[in-house]
Scaffold this motif. Structure first.
Motif, PDB file in Angstrom:
ATOM      1  N   ARG A 470       0.869  -1.183   0.000  1.00  0.00           N
ATOM      2  CA  ARG A 470       0.000   0.000   0.000  1.00  0.00           C
ATOM      3  C   ARG A 470       0.900   1.226   0.000  1.00  0.00           C
ATOM      4  NH1 ARG A 470      -2.758  -1.063   4.185  1.00  0.00           N
ATOM      5  NH2 ARG A 470      -4.436  -2.124   3.081  1.00  0.00           N
ATOM      6  N   ILE A 471       0.851   2.002  -1.067  1.00  0.00           N
ATOM      7  CA  ILE A 471       1.727   3.159  -1.232  1.00  0.00           C
ATOM      8  C   ILE A 471       0.871   4.418  -1.290  1.00  0.00           C
ATOM      9  CG2 ILE A 471       3.454   4.257  -2.708  1.00  0.00           C
ATOM     10  CD1 ILE A 471       4.304   1.463  -3.601  1.00  0.00           C
ATOM     11  N   ALA A 472       1.165   5.362  -0.402  1.00  0.00           N
ATOM     12  CA  ALA A 472       0.434   6.635  -0.357  1.00  0.00           C
ATOM     13  C   ALA A 472       1.148   7.648  -1.239  1.00  0.00           C
ATOM     14  CB  ALA A 472       0.346   7.144   1.073  1.00  0.00           C
ATOM     15  N   ILE A 473       0.409   8.251  -2.165  1.00  0.00           N
ATOM     16  CA  ILE A 473       0.933   9.299  -3.040  1.00  0.00           C
ATOM     17  C   ILE A 473       0.222  10.596  -2.694  1.00  0.00           C
ATOM     18  CG2 ILE A 473       1.230  10.092  -5.403  1.00  0.00           C
ATOM     19  CD1 ILE A 473       2.972   7.692  -4.619  1.00  0.00           C
ATOM     20  N   ASP A 474       1.007  11.593  -2.365  1.00  0.00           N
ATOM     21  CA  ASP A 474       0.478  12.900  -1.976  1.00  0.00           C
ATOM     22  C   ASP A 474       0.821  13.926  -3.051  1.00  0.00           C
ATOM     23  OD1 ASP A 474      -0.508  14.991  -0.081  1.00  0.00           O
ATOM     24  OD2 ASP A 474       1.592  15.617  -0.213  1.00  0.00           O
ATOM     25  N   ALA A 475      -0.207  14.479  -3.688  1.00  0.00           N
ATOM     26  CA  ALA A 475      -0.011  15.580  -4.633  1.00  0.00           C
ATOM     27  C   ALA A 475       0.008  16.883  -3.830  1.00  0.00           C
ATOM     28  CB  ALA A 475      -1.134  15.594  -5.676  1.00  0.00           C
ATOM     29  N   GLY A 476       1.201  17.442  -3.641  1.00  0.00           N
ATOM     30  CA  GLY A 476       1.361  18.582  -2.750  1.00  0.00           C
ATOM     31  C   GLY A 476       0.489  19.776  -3.111  1.00  0.00           C
ATOM     32  N   HIS A 477      -0.089  20.405  -2.061  1.00  0.00           N
ATOM     33  CA  HIS A 477      -0.941  21.582  -2.201  1.00  0.00           C
ATOM     34  C   HIS A 477      -2.221  21.248  -2.977  1.00  0.00           C
ATOM     35  CE1 HIS A 477       2.512  23.801  -0.706  1.00  0.00           C
ATOM     36  NE2 HIS A 477       3.243  23.211  -1.639  1.00  0.00           N
ATOM     37  N   PRO A 478      -3.246  22.095  -2.964  1.00  0.00           N
ATOM     38  CA  PRO A 478      -3.424  23.256  -2.095  1.00  0.00           C
ATOM     39  C   PRO A 478      -3.854  22.820  -0.700  1.00  0.00           C
ATOM     40  CG  PRO A 478      -5.370  22.963  -3.454  1.00  0.00           C
ATOM     41  CD  PRO A 478      -4.394  21.880  -3.842  1.00  0.00           C
ATOM     42  N   PRO A 479      -3.889  23.733   0.283  1.00  0.00           N
ATOM     43  CA  PRO A 479      -3.643  25.174   0.140  1.00  0.00           C
ATOM     44  C   PRO A 479      -2.174  25.471  -0.089  1.00  0.00           C
ATOM     45  CG  PRO A 479      -4.000  24.591   2.439  1.00  0.00           C
ATOM     46  CD  PRO A 479      -4.277  23.351   1.667  1.00  0.00           C
ATOM     47  N   GLY A 480      -1.920  26.711  -0.532  1.00  0.00           N
ATOM     48  CA  GLY A 480      -0.560  27.168  -0.754  1.00  0.00           C
ATOM     49  C   GLY A 480       0.025  26.620  -2.027  1.00  0.00           C
ATOM     50  N   GLY A 481       1.327  26.802  -2.166  1.00  0.00           N
ATOM     51  CA  GLY A 481       2.044  26.335  -3.331  1.00  0.00           C
ATOM     52  C   GLY A 481       2.608  27.473  -4.157  1.00  0.00           C
ATOM     53  N   ALA A 482       3.525  27.115  -5.039  1.00  0.00           N
ATOM     54  CA  ALA A 482       4.208  28.091  -5.885  1.00  0.00           C
ATOM     55  C   ALA A 482       3.380  28.369  -7.140  1.00  0.00           C
ATOM     56  CB  ALA A 482       5.592  27.567  -6.255  1.00  0.00           C
ATOM     57  N   ILE A 483       3.843  29.342  -7.931  1.00  0.00           N
ATOM     58  CA  ILE A 483       3.200  29.687  -9.198  1.00  0.00           C
ATOM     59  C   ILE A 483       4.281  30.038 -10.203  1.00  0.00           C
ATOM     60  CG2 ILE A 483       2.952  32.167  -8.708  1.00  0.00           C
ATOM     61  CD1 ILE A 483       0.135  31.955 -10.022  1.00  0.00           C
TER      62      ILE A 483
END
Length: 649
Positions: A470-483
């Motif tokens: 079982r592998i957890a994948i986290d797509a970072g943000h939102p909230p926040g983040g760069a542009i």
């Protein structure tokens, strides 16, 4: 990236690696604005291959759009800083305050130019017969701490301020900045005083890609210490009163007296202080509202200090002071830790200091873990530290009554367990494991015993190492983040990469847990907690990066991977190697950092930062589905390599 704008990166650390090989020739000093690759520094090997596609050409209406800094933004860099955005079309020319800035084929631009003294960036663009102009106003930093009083004290620089409680006789250091050549002292209620000594001021900027010092010429520092022996009151009546009621006496206000060129200024020491006499410590119970039920301990009080200790709710503390919204908790005779005031329920005054014993220790094997149960007479503070193939459990304020150490039925994971009493107030239990540590969790059971749940490494098939994991994948943000310059958000890029990685993992036989499966915002703390609760075997958080103010993006962009727990180090190394091989950007190295997605102890976890969105070529690449696929494939190879290495152990 862990912030909403590039100027507010919460990442604490980046390693700029120097590689082997003969040093290149001395570089030509870089221009104010940079090309798509940077000039090498002396001693830096040429490892930047840049395997990204060129920026695709684009045409449109000429118009200037600045993505960063925002209108009226407060900059934290006073000399040079980046400004980026787009002009709507390729083939354009651009100047910012007279300096020529490269425009990419799609109209994106990134300049690293002097911060305008008047706080106004003046942008002028031309394309064909068209012209466009705009101004972007920002707030430029001045002297730290604000303006001066009439005698030269830097406003707001008198520290400490706020609420403190300390043991009688404990040293309190007071300092402030002001014009050099003055005489200064603290004057206490009743008329006694302590001199403040003039010394050189050193300002240090630390953080992601920053380690800079400067010595201000206009100001110097005045500092001195006194032994706290009487309560003090701040003139600011809105200041919170001490919650640890020390014995008393009437509180008065101490003053800072500052004499320069015959002029005398007095400023109140805005300090609300209480005194704990000998034997007057307070006790409290961990009572956090965090979803994981943990009270976080840090080496210093105040926000921004790295997490180090985690105490489950119900842990009892001996409290010896307070400062900056935190209680000082005594662990042993020579070690203390700070925990948030709001996460502790104080017990009535007079409750005894927290001490106890550790009795029987029992190892209870189960299919997925081994529970190590320590019978303690009280819920004492503790710490778990991991090595390659060992765990050490330290129980503070404890003496040993351990006569029975039960291994339970034969289990191959634990080779040996041994307790020790290195000091009168410290009990340790060391577990030597047959395999490298995979993870652990801690809690108090219903009987009040401390349980350290040691996770078994999963069975890994060398032929299909991801099968049934079982592998957890986290797509970072939102909230926040760069542009990026053309408005691509980090959250969009992270999700696109993650979706490819999720598909690849499932094709390889893994069960995948997506902590952010769509564009909806997910609370930062909920992501690692879900991975832990759902027993993920690995956690990978996919990010792209941004810089804080003052860092030259042309010279410093590249790839890095962060980890926190020791069992995650090898995974971080594999990630860095595979992403570099695929993308070919500068190697910023791996780094240990205190980040929410790298803190979990139940499984190996890493956070990847593949590119920097503010670089035009890199933002353009992060719009390309083929590049998403390549980055995801590099992540997949790293996971496979890490698991194959563990399969042979």
């Amino acid at each position: 990236m862990t912030t909403r704008t590039p100027a507010r990166s919460l990442l604490a650390l980046a390693l700029l690696a120097a590689c082997g090989g003969p040093p290149p020739p001395a570089p030509v000093p870089p221009p104010a604005v940079g090309p798509e690759t940077s000039t090498l520094r002396p001693g830096e090997a040429p490892r930047i291959r840049n395997l990204l596609p060129p920026v695709p050409a684009g045409t449109g209406t000429l118009r200037i759009q600045v993505m960063y800094p925002g209108e009226n933004a407060a900059l934290t860099a006073a000399d040079s800083n980046f400004i980026f955005g787009n002009v709507g079309t390729g083939g354009a020319s651009l100047t910012i305050n007279g300096a020529a800035v490269d425009v990419a084929a799609n109209g994106a631009f990134l300049g690293f130019v002097p911060v305008p003294a008047d706080g106004v960036y003046r942008l002028r663009a031309r394309a064909g017969g068209q012209a466009a102009e705009m101004e972007r106003r920002v707030r430029v930093p001045g002297g730290r701490g604000g303006g001066r009083t009439s005698a030269g004290i830097v406003g707001g620089s008198v520290l400490p301020r706020g609420t403190i409680t300390a043991m009688e006789g404990e040293a309190v250091t007071v300092h402030f900045r002001g014009s050099p050549g003055a005489q200064a002292r603290i004057v206490f209620p009743g008329g006694s005083s302590v001199p403040l000594v003039e010394r050189r001021t050193v300002e240090r900027d630390e953080g992601f890609m920053q380690d800079r010092t400067s010595v201000p010429r206009e100001f110097t520092e005045y500092a001195g210490s006194f032994a706290l022996s009487q309560p003090l009151a701040a003139r600011d009546t809105a200041m919170r009163a001490p919650t640890l009621a020390g014995s008393g006496g009437r509180a008065g206000t101490a003053m800072i007296e500052y004499v320069l060129d015959g002029r005398t200024v007095r400023e109140p020491l805005e300090l609300s202080a209480a005194v704990l006499r000998a034997g007057e410590t307070r006790t409290g119970v961990a009572a956090s509202a965090r979803p994981d039920g943990m009270v976080i301990g840090t080496a210093l009080p105040g926000s921004g200090t790295p997490y180090h200790w985690s105490f489950p709710n119900g842990t009892r503390f001996t409290i010896t002071g307070e400062r900056e919204g935190a209680y000082r908790v005594r662990l042993s005779g020579d070690q203390s830790v700070w925990v948030p005031v709001g996460d502790v329920r104080l017990e009535p005054a007079g409750a005894p200091a927290v001490t106890g014993t550790v009795g029987a220790v029992r190892l209870d094997p189960a299919p997925g873990w081994i529970d190590v149960r320590l019978s303690t007479s009280d819920r004492l503070p503790f710490e778990v530290r991991a090595e390659d193939d060992a765990l050490t459990i330290s129980v503070y304020g404890a003496e040993s009554r351990t006569n029975w150490l039960h291994y339970g039925h034969a289990d191959p994971l634990v080779r040996r367990a041994e307790w020790n009493q290195p000091r009168d107030d410290l009990y340790t239990l060391r577990l030597e494991l047959a395999e490298p540590v995979w993870g652990w969790r801690t809690f108090w059971d219903e009987s009040g015993a401390l349980v350290v749940r040691v996770r078994r490494p999963p069975h890994i098939d060398p032929r299909m190492p991801m099968r049934a994991l079982r592998i957890a994948i986290d797509a970072g943000h939102p909230p926040g983040g760069a542009i990026g310059p053309t408005g691509l958000t980090e959250a969009e890029a992270n999700l696109a990469i993650s979706k490819h990685l999720v598909r690849m993992l499932r094709e390889a036989g893994a069960e995948v847990l997506e902590t952010r499966p769509d564009a909806q915002a997910v609370d930062l703390g909920a992501r690692p907690l879900r991975a832990t609760v759902e027993d993920a075997h690995l956690l990978v958080s996919v990010h792209n990066n941004a810089f804080p103010d003052g860092v030259n993006p042309w010279e410093n962009n590249g790839t890095t991977v962060f980890y926190n727990q020791p069992q995650s180090l090898d995974l971080a190394r594999h990630m860095q190697a595979e992403i570099l091989a695929e993308i070919g950007l500068r190697d910023l190295g791996i780094a240990r950092a205190d980040l929410a997605l790298t803190r979990p102890t139940w499984m190996p976890s890493v956070l990847t930062e593949t590119m920097f969105l503010m670089i035009p070529q890199q933002e353009a690449a992060l719009r390309d589905p083929a590049v998403h696929e390549r980055i995801a494939a590099a992540h997949l190879r790293a996971i496979r390599a890490f698991l194959e290495g563990r399969a042979g152990r």
